[in-house]
Motif scaffolding. Structure first.
Motif, PDB file in Angstrom:
ATOM      1  N   TYR A 168     -38.194 -28.408  42.224  1.00 26.74           N
ATOM      2  CA  TYR A 168     -37.555 -29.403  43.106  1.00 26.74           C
ATOM      3  C   TYR A 168     -37.950 -30.807  42.692  1.00 26.74           C
ATOM      4  O   TYR A 168     -37.098 -31.666  42.474  1.00 26.74           O
ATOM      5  N   ASN A 169     -39.278 -31.069  42.601  1.00 28.25           N
ATOM      6  CA  ASN A 169     -39.755 -32.382  42.193  1.00 28.25           C
ATOM      7  C   ASN A 169     -39.824 -32.419  40.666  1.00 28.25           C
ATOM      8  O   ASN A 169     -40.728 -31.847  40.054  1.00 28.25           O
ATOM      9  N   GLN A 170     -38.873 -33.046  40.049  1.00 22.42           N
ATOM     10  CA  GLN A 170     -38.759 -33.007  38.585  1.00 22.42           C
ATOM     11  C   GLN A 170     -39.885 -33.740  37.859  1.00 22.42           C
ATOM     12  O   GLN A 170     -39.983 -33.681  36.639  1.00 22.42           O
ATOM     13  N   SER A 171     -40.737 -34.476  38.624  1.00 23.60           N
ATOM     14  CA  SER A 171     -41.856 -35.117  37.931  1.00 23.60           C
ATOM     15  C   SER A 171     -43.061 -34.178  37.852  1.00 23.60           C
ATOM     16  O   SER A 171     -44.096 -34.532  37.275  1.00 23.60           O
ATOM     17  N   LEU A 172     -42.936 -32.981  38.412  1.00 24.63           N
ATOM     18  CA  LEU A 172     -44.046 -32.020  38.323  1.00 24.63           C
ATOM     19  C   LEU A 172     -43.795 -31.040  37.175  1.00 24.63           C
ATOM     20  O   LEU A 172     -42.656 -30.825  36.765  1.00 24.63           O
ATOM     21  N   ALA A 173     -44.883 -30.456  36.686  1.00 23.77           N
ATOM     22  CA  ALA A 173     -44.755 -29.496  35.583  1.00 23.77           C
ATOM     23  C   ALA A 173     -44.445 -28.114  36.135  1.00 23.77           C
ATOM     24  O   ALA A 173     -44.904 -27.746  37.217  1.00 23.77           O
TER      25      ALA A 173
END
Ligand SMILES: *[C@@H]1O[C@H](CO)[C@@H](O)[C@H](O)[C@H]1NC(C)=O
Length: 436
Positions: A47-52
């Protein structure tokens, strides 16, 4: 009630369906439609594209296919099990007749593509379009690409054939940086649940390590397999023959010089050792770092064999040396020392007297007979006459040593020395190679 094979298959299939769920085909279809509506497989399913994204990996090895020391190629049949979470693939089981897992084609969903980063041939991505991905209603995805993996392995044959090889196969997430896709080892070793033993190698251990190639690099996972060579084949086909050849080679000193076979015999064994050298060299990579111990061992055998040839040739010269040229005193004393003449002189002196008397008699008879033939015989005759006159009471210090006796002494010395050297070099080789 009797049941035909068709009926058995029917019962088996019914059991399968009951195990899955009570969902109908239309419910499954509507689930697929719902899941793949607006699904873009190019977007990382987080969902959060800044997470790996974390991708868990287990490697199951089925069998070791080939280990080539010369080309440093290591290939094995294996299946990778990859687990990840796809947040778009979640549904309420009660809406779809209790359907809690589905399988989809590899081409239809996002896949954490992996590449073999230690390939021995051309690098290829792992998956193929026939692969399927299993999804559960909680969004957990599992993909099991199975393949023949051809990896390189840096071979260390120093202790051949008692060597242990440590082969590392690495996979990296193709194209994704490690802050996008992170590979995680789910178990600390390689899985051997389905492993079938290999005829040449014993598995002695394994290790899994993840490697982060700096921030913004690719995530890499390393599977290390430690395998130990089953050495019986090489021991029986190379080591034992080498030992036997080495010992056989030494028997040249037992062979009677009159047979005229000595040189032929030891050259033949020298050649046999050279043949074994070639055989062993073909089995091993041509590395100098480190040089296999067995190469040193064969080189030592070769040198010993060459020395045996040298000693044999020189000793034959001694054997055929004319007794008119006197044996130097130091050789005489060495001979007396080794044959322990002083310590048995008392006991044997009477035998010696009779021996030398009979010898002198025979020579003088011969000398008389061949007197007319040549000068050599005459001189020998004269020499013996002289010694007979001067050494009438034979004493141990003065008894004559012939070149033949010296030659026999050298034979026994060489026999003992080379047997010792040969056995020692063999045992030292085994000890060093086995100790690792
Ligand atoms: C996504 O994650 C980053 C880093 O943890 C955080 O700063 C950001 O607020 C998150 N965005 C959303 C929409 O949750």
């Amino acid at each position: 009630m009797k049941c035909s094979s068709v009926c058995v298959v029917g019962i088996f299939l019914a059991a399968q369906f009951r195990l899955l769920s009570g969902a109908t085909i239309s419910e499954a279809e509507s689930l697929h439609v719902k899941l793949f509506l607006n699904y873009n497989k190019n977007i990382r399913p987080i969902y959060n594209q800044s997470l790996a994204m974390y991708v868990g990996i287990v490697l199951y090895i089925k069998s070791i296919q080939e280990f080539d020391e010369v080309t440093e190629k290591f290939s094995f049949v294996a299946a990778l099990q990859l687990h990840w979470h796809d947040y778009r693939m979640m549904w309420d089981t009660s809406d779809y007749g209790g359907l809690d897992q589905i399988t989809v084609s590899y081409d239809d969903v996002w896949i954490p593509e992996l590449t073999l980063s230690s390939p021995s041939a051309k690098a290829a991505a792992l998956g193929k379009s026939s692969d399927i991905v299993r999804l559960t209603n909680e969004g957990y995805a599992q993909w099991m690409p199975a393949n023949l993996i051809e990896s390189t392995c840096s071979v260390d044959v120093r202790n051949y054939p008692f060597d242990t090889q440590s082969c590392t196969t690495s996979f990296s997430s193709l194209g994704y940086k490690n802050n996008e896709v992170n590979l995680v080892a789910l178990i600390p070793t390689i899985g051997f649940n389905v492993f079938s033993p290999n005829a040449m190698w014993d598995v002695v251990g394994s290790e899994v390590k993840t490697l982060l190639l700096g921030s913004g690099g690719e995530s890499e996972i390393l599977f290390t397999l430690n395998i130990k060579r089953k050495s019986a084949f090489v021991v029986i086909n190379v080591l034992i023959p080498i030992l036997v050849l080495g010992l056989l080679n030494i028997l040249v000193f037992v062979l009677v010089p009159e047979s005229g076979e000595r040189i032929g015999f030891c050259i033949t064994t020298l050649l046999a050792i050279a043949v074994y050298m070639t055989i062993v060299n073909d089995m091993l990579p041509r590395t100098s770092e480190p040089v296999p111990l067995i190469s040193y061992k064969l080189m030592i055998d070769m040198v010993l064999s060459a020395l045996i040839v040298l000693v044999t040739i020189l000793n034959l010269r001694l054997y055929h040396k004319d007794d008119t040229s006197p044996v130097p005193n130091w050789i005489k004393s060495v001979y007396r020392l080794l044959s322990c003449a002083p310590c048995r002189s008392r006991k044997v002196s009477k035998d010696e007297v009779t021996y030398f008397k009979s010898r002198i008699l025979s020579i003088s008879n011969g000398g008389v007979r061949t007197n007319a033939k040549g000068k050599e015989r005459t001189t020998e005759f004269v020499g013996d006459q002289k010694s007979k006159q001067s050494d009438a009471p034979i004493n141990a210090e003065e008894f004559p040593v012939t070149w033949k006796q010296v030659s026999y002494m050298v034979d026994w010395l060489a026999l003992a020395l080379f047997t010792m050297t040969s056995l020692t070099s063999f045992l030292v080789f085994i000890a060093i190679a086995k100790s690792g």
